[in-house]
Each structure stands twice: as C-alpha cells, then as structure tokens.
Write an enzyme that holds these catalytic residues in place. Structure first.
Site, PDB file in Angstrom:
ATOM      1  N   ASP A 219      37.071  71.772  18.710  1.00  0.00           N
ATOM      2  CA  ASP A 219      37.791  71.019  19.742  1.00  0.00           C
ATOM      3  C   ASP A 219      38.523  69.801  19.201  1.00  0.00           C
ATOM      4  OD1 ASP A 219      36.632  72.774  21.602  1.00  0.00           O
ATOM      5  OD2 ASP A 219      34.897  71.459  21.885  1.00  0.00           O
TER       6      ASP A 219
ATOM      7  N   ASN B 108      33.017  74.117  27.121  1.00  0.00           N
ATOM      8  CA  ASN B 108      32.299  75.233  26.526  1.00  0.00           C
ATOM      9  C   ASN B 108      30.861  74.828  26.226  1.00  0.00           C
ATOM     10  OD1 ASN B 108      34.698  76.648  26.566  1.00  0.00           O
ATOM     11  ND2 ASN B 108      35.244  76.069  24.481  1.00  0.00           N
TER      12      ASN B 108
ATOM     13  N   ASP C 299      16.683  72.836  31.122  1.00  0.00           N
ATOM     14  CA  ASP C 299      16.224  71.658  30.386  1.00  0.00           C
ATOM     15  C   ASP C 299      16.902  70.442  30.989  1.00  0.00           C
ATOM     16  OD1 ASP C 299      15.522  69.638  28.559  1.00  0.00           O
ATOM     17  OD2 ASP C 299      15.357  71.097  26.934  1.00  0.00           O
TER      18      ASP C 299
ATOM     19  N   VAL D  12      12.977  72.523  21.731  1.00  0.00           N
ATOM     20  CA  VAL D  12      12.244  71.327  22.158  1.00  0.00           C
ATOM     21  C   VAL D  12      12.541  71.107  23.628  1.00  0.00           C
ATOM     22  CG1 VAL D  12      12.006  68.836  21.948  1.00  0.00           C
ATOM     23  CG2 VAL D  12      12.213  70.226  19.892  1.00  0.00           C
TER      24      VAL D  12
ATOM     25  N   ASN E 289      15.229  68.014  25.676  1.00  0.00           N
ATOM     26  CA  ASN E 289      16.370  67.467  24.930  1.00  0.00           C
ATOM     27  C   ASN E 289      17.710  67.777  25.595  1.00  0.00           C
ATOM     28  OD1 ASN E 289      16.714  70.183  24.426  1.00  0.00           O
ATOM     29  ND2 ASN E 289      16.639  70.039  22.206  1.00  0.00           N
TER      30      ASN E 289
ATOM     31  N   PHE F 279      19.216  70.498  26.124  1.00  0.00           N
ATOM     32  CA  PHE F 279      19.864  71.729  25.702  1.00  0.00           C
ATOM     33  C   PHE F 279      18.971  72.910  26.068  1.00  0.00           C
ATOM     34  CE2 PHE F 279      22.065  68.734  22.981  1.00  0.00           C
ATOM     35  CZ  PHE F 279      23.360  69.229  22.972  1.00  0.00           C
TER      36      PHE F 279
ATOM     37  N   HIS G 130      42.692  50.399  24.444  1.00  0.00           N
ATOM     38  CA  HIS G 130      41.931  49.228  24.011  1.00  0.00           C
ATOM     39  C   HIS G 130      41.518  48.381  25.210  1.00  0.00           C
ATOM     40  CE1 HIS G 130      43.947  49.469  19.800  1.00  0.00           C
ATOM     41  NE2 HIS G 130      42.912  50.273  19.916  1.00  0.00           N
TER      42      HIS G 130
ATOM     43  N   GLU H 232      38.313  55.952  17.786  1.00  0.00           N
ATOM     44  CA  GLU H 232      39.484  56.834  17.694  1.00  0.00           C
ATOM     45  C   GLU H 232      39.303  58.080  18.560  1.00  0.00           C
ATOM     46  OE1 GLU H 232      41.993  55.556  16.532  1.00  0.00           O
ATOM     47  OE2 GLU H 232      41.103  53.947  15.357  1.00  0.00           O
TER      48      GLU H 232
ATOM     49  N   GLU I 207      13.770  78.944  26.920  1.00  0.00           N
ATOM     50  CA  GLU I 207      13.869  78.015  28.041  1.00  0.00           C
ATOM     51  C   GLU I 207      14.794  78.571  29.117  1.00  0.00           C
ATOM     52  OE1 GLU I 207      13.370  73.831  25.512  1.00  0.00           O
ATOM     53  OE2 GLU I 207      15.310  74.371  26.385  1.00  0.00           O
TER      54      GLU I 207
END
EC number: 3.4.24.-
Length: 614
Positions: free
Chosen positions: A289, A396, A421, A408, A411, A413, A348, A339, A418
């Site tokens: 990306d 995505n 989560d 885990v 977390n 994800f 800014h 950036e 699983e």
C-alpha cells in the site's frame, strides 16, 4: 507560507552532573543502571510453544528513579505479513529475494503497570532496547556492553547530548487533496458508506527501501540495517494504533549494489524519482500500500524528508522519503510517521493545534520531547481525508493465514484458531466476542464487519458498499460472511458520462471535471491549441518523465500531458491556464484513463486505443 518540520538542537538538561557514558544513542549523562528481572506473563488463552525462542508475552521488573515498575510486553504479531520478503543485490548486480522466517521475532509493544497512559516499544533480541512512556515522560533503555551482565541503562530522552547541527524541516509546503465541500464535524450528515468506512480498521502494508548510502553507513551489514528498520516499524505501529491503523511490514529492500534511482540532495527530485520507480518496478514485484525510502543522504538546506499529501493507495504517490538523520531510531520513526501522515491527508500542525504533549507527530518542529500523539487538527484532517477519498487499499484485512506466528488472544488480530479478537477483557467493546477465549459467544455468527449486524450475518443481497457513480457497482453481502466482498466495478473502457469518457477503475475521468477540481466550478477545458504547449518538454508541458527528464508529447499525445483549462472566474484572463506548483509538479497532469479522442484514452502519457489500453 512554507510549513516546515524542524529537528531542533536538543541541549542536555541535567538535574545534577553525573558521569558520562557512550551508548548507541550517543553520549548520555544522568542515566540509571538497572537489572531487569524477567517474569513470563502469558495472556489468557495463549499457549507457549516449546520451539519458541521469544515468548508471546513477558513482563520485566526494574527500577526507574529508584522506584519499582513492571513493564508488560506482548509480541507485535502484526509486524510482518505472511509473504514478508527481503531483497538485496550482489556485487555483480543480481537481485536476491528471500522469505526469511519471521514467526518468532523479538519485537514487542507494551505498557507500564498501573499507568493507563503509558506505552512501550521494545526489542528483546539482545537484552531490552527501546523506549517507554512513564508518567508522561519518555525514557530509553538499552543493555550496557558489559560481558556476562544483565545491566541496562535507563535515561530520559533529553539527557542525550546532541551534535550541533542545523535544524531540519519537512519539504511538504501545502496540502493538495482538499475537496470543494468541507466535512462537518458531526457524522449525522455522512452517508452509510462513509460511516462504515470510518469505523473500519485500516491496515497499511508497508515496504521500506534503504538506499546505497544507508548500506555503507551501517558498514555494509544487511542484518544491522534490517534491525534498524524493524525497530522503526515497531514504533510506527505504536504511533498509528491511536488512529486505528495497523502497520504491517511487507518487505525490506536494501540497495546494496547501488541506488536504483537517482538519489540526490534535492528532496523533491528524489521523492518524484522514488514514486516513479515504485509505480514502474516495485508494484510489479510486491503487493503493498505504501513505500518509504530511508536514505543516508543529506538533503539540500534543512530538509529531512518529504511525502505526497493525501495520496495513499495511488501507484506513484503513495510514497515518502526520510533521512536517517539521528542515531535515535525513535526520532527517525517519528519522522517516518510524519511523512506517512502526509500520505494519509494530514498537514503540519498550526500553533493552535494540541495533543496533550509538548510536541505532536505532525508538528512543524520535531522536538526532543517527542510523543506518539497526533493533534486534534491532524485527527480531523485525517478524518476529512478518509471521508472524501475513502482509499480502498488500506481496508484489506489480513487473512488468518497472513499471520503465521502462534496466536495470541487479545492482540486485536484474528488468527488461526480464533473466531474473534477484541483485545483484552478490560478493553473489549464487542458484545459478540468472548475476550477471554477469542471465541464468539453462544448464538453469535460474527463479531464485526460490514455484513455483521447484532452478531448475525446480514442477509444475502444487502448492499454493503453502494455504487459510487455509473462506473461502479454496488457490492452485496453474501449471507455467509461478515465481510463485504472485494470491491467490484464496471469494466474498464465502458463509455460513461454520455460518451464523454470511459470507465477507469470505477471512475469516469473526464477533463472537464479535472479542471473544475483544480480551478473551481466555473472552469472548463481550454481550446485544443493550448495543448500544443505539451510538445515543449518543460514544466509547462510534457507527457511523462524519465529519470527526472521531462519528455515532450508527440503530436498525437498532446492531450495526455499537462491539463490546460479556461478559468472563467473573475480576474482570470489566461485562456490556457495550468495548475503548477513546484512541490508537486505532477498535480495538474491529465489523469490516466481520460478520453483523448474517439475510442482513445490516456495511458502512461500516450493516447492509445481503448481496446489496447485495457
């Protein structure tokens, strides 16, 4: 007025004069020697794998300012993608790409116990190295080079003696993506699609390229450069979690034989060349990306980096360049976050912007007292950008198989084994998910997703992504998944806007709309004679660039170069108006896919038959 990112000269401030020590970050005074004691701390639902070298969750006890603290760490499981690769080049120029095992890495995020505002980014590869925020102050930790010792140094950020150097600045001078209509603060006026988009988690699949000077700067050591990049990206993850954005490192490329573009002291030219190379080369080799060039070169003047504003997901413009300007990787990570923030629509900070810290990520000045925080202005600019542009590539979501390290629970994800989560039990806000087990609650089919409603799949045929114009199509829930199917659109080359244009990637690019976007509602396309300026091959007119050289248009391609408009607003008399700013020369070129004749469209600066283009 030019807005700049300054890297100030941070003078050491000592509460008392202590002995000095040379660490990786430089010469440090007023440090504390500690001996961290490790305690295994697996979260609920996690099973320690016997073959693992680095635990999924650990905690350390040590003292800061003489007071005991407990540092909780969890492995950053989203740091690498499944297809993570590393590329370098042999002395004879051969490209070597490998897919190293990254399941059992040593990079962690964490917090200090009993400090709700604390954060930490730590590598545990060889002792503890990184930084943590405790009671609002940033501390660094690294192992002392003492044989057979567990001694570490802990010191405050401002207690590093900095070499006297000129201040640095970001080369971005203004935003270029602004829409004609401002977005109101309330979400009441947003479309269902916009509301859904804002709530969705975002994932940036990132490639970092280290140039040839970086290769020599770190003694031609590929492993040293990789480690530095891992530390930077681990910190990027901490910073962007506050915006519900997750950074996954897709690839590292090290130009060990020589630069593949012309890396010069001109930040603008280097950024432009890097963007062209990404579009021409890197995207054809690696799906991602966003790409960031980490360079060892000193840019002209005070520039320390540059990025295109509001261009995330665009082939040429979703890039940034960052100078490796400090030994302290936290400073470099902050600059890269800055950036990338431009890529994500942030400008800014103004003087009235605040984040609750002495300095914010998008501040014009990168101070010693750096923070992980985006200002209120940055958050609103980012939100406005997401609403206006809705870049699709960052939606995505990694598949379960994309995360190959042991699962885990907690977390955020969803990994193998699983069903959901939602974070730790204390942070979970998903009533469909059992945070302790990462399993759906009884009777629930899903936890989140566009096609999930009250823990059930929406029925098949429910619109989950409305069509955005005649070149798009509405995407529908399948009734079997919580996720909206991949975005589909009309075939490229289909006539649109009453034959004024041809569909291109879900849009109908026509010159008239592009002129209105640049100059306002009264603008129209200029006469054909104006486009002859594109045969000159200068910044007023050209078709494409090769190695920073502007290539003049062939006579048949003049409508695929610089866009010429007639600005009918009061006070403008030029019949051949162009949009040109030195900071982004490519803004104001005719968009790809634009109709340039009957049955003809623009492709790579040439006017070609629509049947050939697609």
């Amino acid at each position: 007025m030019m807005q700049v990112l300054l890297v100030t000269i941070c003078l050491a401030v000592f509460p008392y004069q202590g002995s000095s020590i040379i660490l990786e970050s430089g010469n440090v005074n007023d440090y504390e020697v500690v001996y961290p004691q490790k305690i295994t701390a697996l979260p609920k639902g996690a099973i320690q794998q016997p073959e693992q070298k680095y635990e999924d969750a650990i905690k350390y006890e040590f003292k800061v300012n003489g007071k005991p603290v407990v540092l909780h760490l969890e492995k950053n499981k989203g740091l690498f993608s499944e297809d993570y690769s590393e590329t370098h080049y042999t002395p004879d120029g051969r490209e070597i790409t490998i897919n190293p095992p990254v399941e059992d890495h040593c990079y962690y995020h964490g917090r200090i116990q009993n400090d709700a505002d604390s954060t930490a980014s730590i590598s545990a590869c060889n002792g503890l190295k990184g930084h943590f925020k405790l009671q609002g102050e940033m501390y660094l930790i690294e192992p002392l080079r003492i044989p057979d010792s567990e001694a570490h140094a802990i010191y405050k950020y401002e207690n590093i003696e900095k070499e006297d150097e000129a201040p640095k600045m970001c080369g971005v001078t203004q935003t270029n993506w602004e829409s004609d209509e401002p977005i109101k603060a309330s979400q009441l006026n947003l479309t269902p699609e916009q509301r859904t988009y804002l709530k969705s988690k975002k994932y940036v699949e990132l490639v970092i390229v280290a140039d040839y000077i970086m290769f020599w700067k770190y003694d031609r050591s590929l492993s040293t450069i990789r480690t530095r990049i891992y530390e930077i990206v681990n910190t990027l993850n901490v910073i962007y979690r506050f915006l519900n954005i997750y950074i996954a490192l897709v690839a590292v490329e090290i130009w060990s034989k020589g630069d593949l573009i012309n890396v010069t002291s001109s930040a603008y030219d280097t950024l432009d060349s890097f963007g062209e190379w990404r579009e021409r080369d890197l995207l054809n080799r690696k799906r991602h990306d966003n790409a960031q060039l980490l360079t060892g070169i000193n840019f002209n003047g005070p520039s320390a980096g540059r990025g295109f504003v509001g261009r995330m997901c665009q082939p040429k413009y979703s890039v940034g360049i960052v100078q490796d300007h400090s030994k302290i990787y936290l400073l470099v990570a902050s600059a890269m976050a800055h950036e990338m923030g431009h890529n994500l629509g942030m400008d800014h900070d103004r003087i009235d912007c605040t984040c609750g810290a002495k300095s914010c990520i998008m501040s014009g000045i990168l101070r010693c007292e750096t923070s992980y925080l985006f200002s209120d202005c940055s958050r609103e600019e980012h939100r406005k950008y997401l609403i206006n542009k809705m870049p699709q590539c960052i939606l995505n979501k990694p598949l379960k198989t994309d995360i190959v390290s042991p699962a885990v629970c907690g977390n955020y994800f969803v990994e193998v084994g699983e069903e959901c989560d939602c974070g730790s039990p204390a942070n979970c806000q998903d009533r469909c998910c059992d945070a302790a087990t990462c399993k759906l609650r009884p009777g629930a089919q899903c936890g989140d997703g566009v096609c999930c409603y009250q823990c059930k799949f929406r029925r098949a045929g429910t619109v989950c992504r409305p069509a955005n114009g005649e070149c798009d199509v509405s995407d529908l829930c399948t009734g079997q998944s919580a996720e909206c199917p991949t975005d589909q659109f009309q075939r490229n080359g289909q006539p649109c806007q009453n034959n004024k244009g041809y569909c291109y990637n879900g849009t109908c690019p026509i010159m008239e709309k592009q002129c209105i976007s640049l100059f306002g509602a009264s603008a129209t396309v200029a006469q054909d004679s104006c486009f002859q300026f594109n045969r000159r091959g200068n910044h007023y007119g050209y078709c494409r660039k090769e190695n920073n050289t502007k290539i003049a248009c062939a006579p048949e391609d003049v409508k695929c170069g610089r866009l010429y408009c007639l600005d009918n607003s009061s006070g403008h008399k030029n019949p051949c108006q162009i949009y040109y700013i030195p900071s982004d020369e490519n803004k104001g070129m005719v968009d790809p896919g634009t109709k340039c004749g009957d049955g003809m469209v623009c492709s790579n600066g040439k006017c070609v038959d629509v049947t050939i283009a697609y």
